[in-house]
Design an enzyme around this catalytic site. Structure first.
Site, PDB file in Angstrom:
ATOM      1  N   SER A 182       0.787  -1.347  -0.007  1.00  0.00           N
ATOM      2  CA  SER A 182      -0.080  -0.048  -0.014  1.00  0.00           C
ATOM      3  C   SER A 182       0.798   1.132  -0.074  1.00  0.00           C
ATOM      4  O   SER A 182       1.487   1.531   0.937  1.00  0.00           O
ATOM      5  CB  SER A 182      -0.850  -0.144   1.331  1.00  0.00           C
ATOM      6  OG  SER A 182      -1.413   1.229   1.333  1.00  0.00           O
TER       7      SER A 182
ATOM      8  N   HIS B  51      -0.999  -1.649  -3.974  1.00  0.00           N
ATOM      9  CA  HIS B  51      -2.375  -1.293  -3.602  1.00  0.00           C
ATOM     10  C   HIS B  51      -2.198   0.262  -3.479  1.00  0.00           C
ATOM     11  O   HIS B  51      -1.624   0.924  -2.822  1.00  0.00           O
ATOM     12  CB  HIS B  51      -2.395  -1.854  -2.150  1.00  0.00           C
ATOM     13  CG  HIS B  51      -3.599  -1.662  -1.376  1.00  0.00           C
ATOM     14  ND1 HIS B  51      -4.676  -2.633  -1.557  1.00  0.00           N
ATOM     15  CD2 HIS B  51      -4.204  -0.857  -0.491  1.00  0.00           C
ATOM     16  CE1 HIS B  51      -5.615  -2.409  -0.868  1.00  0.00           C
ATOM     17  NE2 HIS B  51      -5.547  -1.222  -0.244  1.00  0.00           N
TER      18      HIS B  51
ATOM     19  N   ASP C  18      -4.873   3.536  -2.357  1.00  0.00           N
ATOM     20  CA  ASP C  18      -5.926   3.712  -1.589  1.00  0.00           C
ATOM     21  C   ASP C  18      -6.544   5.116  -2.112  1.00  0.00           C
ATOM     22  O   ASP C  18      -5.992   6.033  -1.940  1.00  0.00           O
ATOM     23  CB  ASP C  18      -5.306   3.896  -0.378  1.00  0.00           C
ATOM     24  CG  ASP C  18      -5.064   2.583   0.603  1.00  0.00           C
ATOM     25  OD1 ASP C  18      -6.045   1.661   0.445  1.00  0.00           O
ATOM     26  OD2 ASP C  18      -3.951   2.259   0.928  1.00  0.00           O
TER      27      ASP C  18
ATOM     28  N   MET D  74      -9.342   7.926  -1.557  1.00  0.00           N
ATOM     29  CA  MET D  74     -10.250   8.342  -0.757  1.00  0.00           C
ATOM     30  C   MET D  74     -11.031   9.681  -0.876  1.00  0.00           C
ATOM     31  O   MET D  74     -10.291  10.435  -1.375  1.00  0.00           O
ATOM     32  CB  MET D  74      -9.469   8.572   0.808  1.00  0.00           C
ATOM     33  CG  MET D  74      -8.775   7.356   1.234  1.00  0.00           C
ATOM     34  SD  MET D  74      -7.831   7.578   2.843  1.00  0.00           S
ATOM     35  CE  MET D  74      -7.111   6.176   3.078  1.00  0.00           C
TER      36      MET D  74
ATOM     37  N   HIS E  32      -8.030   0.539  -4.534  1.00  0.00           N
ATOM     38  CA  HIS E  32      -8.868   0.436  -3.248  1.00  0.00           C
ATOM     39  C   HIS E  32      -9.733   1.714  -3.387  1.00  0.00           C
ATOM     40  O   HIS E  32      -9.489   2.834  -2.722  1.00  0.00           O
ATOM     41  CB  HIS E  32      -8.217   0.095  -2.126  1.00  0.00           C
ATOM     42  CG  HIS E  32      -9.028  -0.001  -0.739  1.00  0.00           C
ATOM     43  ND1 HIS E  32      -8.492  -0.275   0.448  1.00  0.00           N
ATOM     44  CD2 HIS E  32     -10.331  -0.061  -0.649  1.00  0.00           C
ATOM     45  CE1 HIS E  32      -9.439  -0.299   1.434  1.00  0.00           C
ATOM     46  NE2 HIS E  32     -10.642  -0.369   0.754  1.00  0.00           N
TER      47      HIS E  32
ATOM     48  N   MET F   6     -12.248   3.870  -1.574  1.00  0.00           N
ATOM     49  CA  MET F   6     -12.871   3.966  -0.357  1.00  0.00           C
ATOM     50  C   MET F   6     -13.630   5.481  -0.614  1.00  0.00           C
ATOM     51  O   MET F   6     -13.342   6.551  -0.035  1.00  0.00           O
ATOM     52  CB  MET F   6     -11.892   4.315   0.841  1.00  0.00           C
ATOM     53  CG  MET F   6     -11.389   2.966   1.407  1.00  0.00           C
ATOM     54  SD  MET F   6      -9.778   3.221   2.373  1.00  0.00           S
ATOM     55  CE  MET F   6      -8.384   3.369   1.052  1.00  0.00           C
TER      56      MET F   6
ATOM     57  N   MET G  95     -11.389  -5.387   5.971  1.00  0.00           N
ATOM     58  CA  MET G  95     -10.689  -4.382   6.678  1.00  0.00           C
ATOM     59  C   MET G  95     -10.412  -4.800   8.086  1.00  0.00           C
ATOM     60  O   MET G  95     -11.397  -5.067   9.000  1.00  0.00           O
ATOM     61  CB  MET G  95     -11.581  -3.179   6.600  1.00  0.00           C
ATOM     62  CG  MET G  95     -11.509  -2.384   5.292  1.00  0.00           C
ATOM     63  SD  MET G  95     -10.086  -2.013   4.521  1.00  0.00           S
ATOM     64  CE  MET G  95      -9.160  -1.138   5.655  1.00  0.00           C
TER      65      MET G  95
ATOM     66  N   GLY H 205      -9.583   4.459   5.855  1.00  0.00           N
ATOM     67  CA  GLY H 205      -9.303   6.042   5.930  1.00  0.00           C
ATOM     68  C   GLY H 205      -8.063   6.672   6.312  1.00  0.00           C
ATOM     69  O   GLY H 205      -7.453   7.640   5.893  1.00  0.00           O
ATOM     70  N   PHE H 206      -7.103   5.622   7.043  1.00  0.00           N
ATOM     71  CA  PHE H 206      -5.723   6.075   7.395  1.00  0.00           C
ATOM     72  C   PHE H 206      -4.978   5.098   7.643  1.00  0.00           C
ATOM     73  O   PHE H 206      -5.121   3.908   8.258  1.00  0.00           O
ATOM     74  CB  PHE H 206      -6.040   6.954   8.898  1.00  0.00           C
ATOM     75  CG  PHE H 206      -6.773   8.167   8.791  1.00  0.00           C
ATOM     76  CD1 PHE H 206      -6.271   9.229   8.573  1.00  0.00           C
ATOM     77  CD2 PHE H 206      -8.104   8.079   9.147  1.00  0.00           C
ATOM     78  CE1 PHE H 206      -7.043  10.407   8.517  1.00  0.00           C
ATOM     79  CE2 PHE H 206      -8.874   9.097   9.020  1.00  0.00           C
ATOM     80  CZ  PHE H 206      -8.371  10.292   8.852  1.00  0.00           C
ATOM     81  N   GLY H 207      -3.501   5.295   7.176  1.00  0.00           N
ATOM     82  CA  GLY H 207      -2.733   4.056   7.487  1.00  0.00           C
ATOM     83  C   GLY H 207      -2.067   4.285   8.814  1.00  0.00           C
ATOM     84  O   GLY H 207      -2.508   5.215   9.634  1.00  0.00           O
ATOM     85  N   GLY H 208      -1.429   3.339   9.291  1.00  0.00           N
ATOM     86  CA  GLY H 208      -0.503   3.457  10.575  1.00  0.00           C
ATOM     87  C   GLY H 208      -1.470   3.086  11.869  1.00  0.00           C
ATOM     88  O   GLY H 208      -1.003   3.303  12.982  1.00  0.00           O
TER      89      GLY H 208
ATOM     90  N   ASP I 204      -6.566  -6.018   5.202  1.00  0.00           N
ATOM     91  CA  ASP I 204      -5.724  -4.599   5.037  1.00  0.00           C
ATOM     92  C   ASP I 204      -5.945  -3.758   6.568  1.00  0.00           C
ATOM     93  O   ASP I 204      -7.077  -3.419   6.860  1.00  0.00           O
ATOM     94  CB  ASP I 204      -6.695  -3.842   3.886  1.00  0.00           C
ATOM     95  CG  ASP I 204      -6.253  -2.536   3.603  1.00  0.00           C
ATOM     96  OD1 ASP I 204      -4.812  -2.464   4.104  1.00  0.00           O
ATOM     97  OD2 ASP I 204      -6.834  -1.949   2.656  1.00  0.00           O
ATOM     98  N   GLY I 205      -4.832  -3.386   6.972  1.00  0.00           N
ATOM     99  CA  GLY I 205      -4.846  -2.280   8.007  1.00  0.00           C
ATOM    100  C   GLY I 205      -4.322  -2.999   9.306  1.00  0.00           C
ATOM    101  O   GLY I 205      -4.518  -4.016   9.760  1.00  0.00           O
TER     102      GLY I 205
HETATM  103  C1  DX5 Z   1      -6.347   2.103   5.298  1.00  0.00           C
HETATM  104  C2  DX5 Z   1      -6.064   1.641   3.889  1.00  0.00           C
HETATM  105  C3  DX5 Z   1      -4.987   0.761   3.716  1.00  0.00           C
HETATM  106  C4  DX5 Z   1      -3.668   1.339   4.573  1.00  0.00           C
HETATM  107  C5  DX5 Z   1      -3.043   0.422   5.445  1.00  0.00           C
HETATM  108  O1  DX5 Z   1      -7.722   2.873   4.932  1.00  0.00           O
HETATM  109  O2  DX5 Z   1      -7.031   0.965   3.162  1.00  0.00           O
HETATM  110  O3  DX5 Z   1      -4.500   0.145   2.594  1.00  0.00           O
HETATM  111  O4  DX5 Z   1      -2.845   2.027   3.605  1.00  0.00           O
HETATM  112  O5  DX5 Z   1      -2.000   1.245   6.119  1.00  0.00           O
HETATM  113  P1  DX5 Z   1      -1.180   0.194   7.075  1.00  0.00           P
HETATM  114  O6  DX5 Z   1      -0.372  -0.918   6.659  1.00  0.00           O
HETATM  115  O7  DX5 Z   1      -0.121   1.347   7.510  1.00  0.00           O
HETATM  116  O8  DX5 Z   1      -2.114   0.090   8.306  1.00  0.00           O
HETATM  117 ZN    ZN Z   2      -6.242  -0.061   1.348  1.00  0.00          ZN
END
Ligand code: DX5
Ligand code: ZN
Length: 227
Positions: free
Chosen positions: A13, A38, A40, A42, A71, A73, A142, A147-150, A180-181
Site C-alpha cells: 500500500s 495497492h 488507496d 479516498m 481500493h 474508499m 478491513m 481512512g488512515f494508514g498506521g 488490510d490495516g
Molecule cells: C486504510 C487503507 C490501507 C492502509 C494500510 O484505510 O485501506 O490500505 O494503507 O496501512 P497500514 O498498513 O499502515 O495499516
Molecule cells: Zn487499502
C-alpha cells in the site's frame, strides 16, 4: 485452521510511502518481491480523509509492470470504474458499505475487464458478502477502520477472516481472501492462520527502519506453508 493452499501474496500500500519519491518506493517494493501495488483512493465522504486519484494511477502505470489494485474508499464507486480502468488499474476493490448497488458494480467492473474484489469494514458482518464470493476475485477484510494508514489491527476482525475462509473453501471458489490495516510481521501470522492469503501492508513496508526488502521478507515469513 486454514485450508488455504496458495502461498501468501503481498500487496504494498503506497499510502505509507513518501509521495515525493513514489516511483522509487514502488521500484523498491517491486525489487523486494511484492505481488501487487495497492492504491488507496479516498474521497473525504465515504471516509474522512482525502488521498489520491486517477492521475497517480496513470503515473504509476508508467513505472511498474506489477498489477495495480485500486481500493476505492469512495461513495458511488460504480461512477469511477471506467476512469480507473483507463488510467491503468488492473483491479478495483469496492466497499459493500458504499452507495452503489453491489451486483451492478461487480458486473460493470467485469465488463470493463477489471479484476474485482469486495471489501467489508470492521463493523460489517460477513453475511454482507457471502452471496458474492462466487462472483469476485477477492474478498478484503478491513482489519482497521478505513481512512488512515498506521493504525493498529482490531483483533475482533480476525474471526471474520476465519468465517470467510470457511465459506470460500466450502463453496470451492477461487476467491482470494485479503486483510488490510495494521498488518505487520507481528500480526500477519494470526491473519494467515485464520485463512488470509493476501496481506495488504503500508507502514510495515514503507516505514520499516530495516528497509523495504527485509520488511517484505518478514511479512512473507507469516506464510503457514513455511511453518
Ligand atoms: C486504510 C487503507 C490501507 C492502509 C494500510 O484505510 O485501506 O490500505 O494503507 O496501512 P497500514 O498498513 O499502515 O495499516
Ligand atoms: Zn487499502
Amino acid at each position: 485452521m486454514s485450508q488455504a493452499t496458495n502461498s501468501v501474496k503481498i500487496s504494498a500500500s503506497i499510502l505509507a510511502s513518501d509521495f515525493g519519491y513514489l516511483a522509487a518506493a514502488v521500484e523498491s517494493a517491486e525489487q523486494a518481491g511484492v505481488d501487487r501495488i495497492h492504491v488507496d483512493v479516498m474521497d473525504g465522504h465515504f471516509v474522512p480523509n482525502i488521498s489520491i486519484g486517477t492521475p497517480v494511477v496513470a503515473s504509476l502505470r508508467k513505472v511498474t509492470t506489477l498489477p495495480l489494485e485500486t481500493h476505492l474508499m469512495i461513495e458511488d464507486p460504480i461512477r469511477y470504474l471506467e476512469l480507473f480502468r483507463t488510467a491503468g488499474s488492473d483491479s478495483v476493490l469496492v466497499h459493500v458499505e458504499s452507495e452503489s448497488n453491489l451486483e451492478s458494480t461487480i458486473q460493470t467492473a467485469k465488463e470493463l475487464e477489471l479484476g474485482v474484489g469486495v471489501v467489508i469494514n470492521p463493523a460489517t458482518p460477513v453475511d454482507a458478502v457471502a452471496t458474492v464470493i462466487d462472483q469476485v476475485d477477492q474478498i478484503l477484510v478491513m482489519t482497521v477502520d478505513p481512512g488512515f494508514g498506521g493504525q493498529s489491527l482490531i483483533p475482533e476482525t480476525i474471526s471474520k477472516v476465519g468465517l470467510l475462509r470457511e465459506l470460500i473453501d466450502t463453496a470451492g471458489v477461487q476467491c482470494e481472501l485479503s486483510v488490510d490495516g495494521g498488518i505487520t510481521a507481528e500480526t500477519a501470522p494470526e491473519a494467515c492462520a485464520a485463512g488470509a492469503n493476501v496481506l495488504v501492508a503500508g507502514s510495515a513496508i514503507f516505514r520499516s527502519s530495516a528497509g523495504v526488502a527485509p520488511a517484505v521478507a518478514a511479512l512473507l515469513a507469516a506464510d503457514p506453508k513455511l511453518g
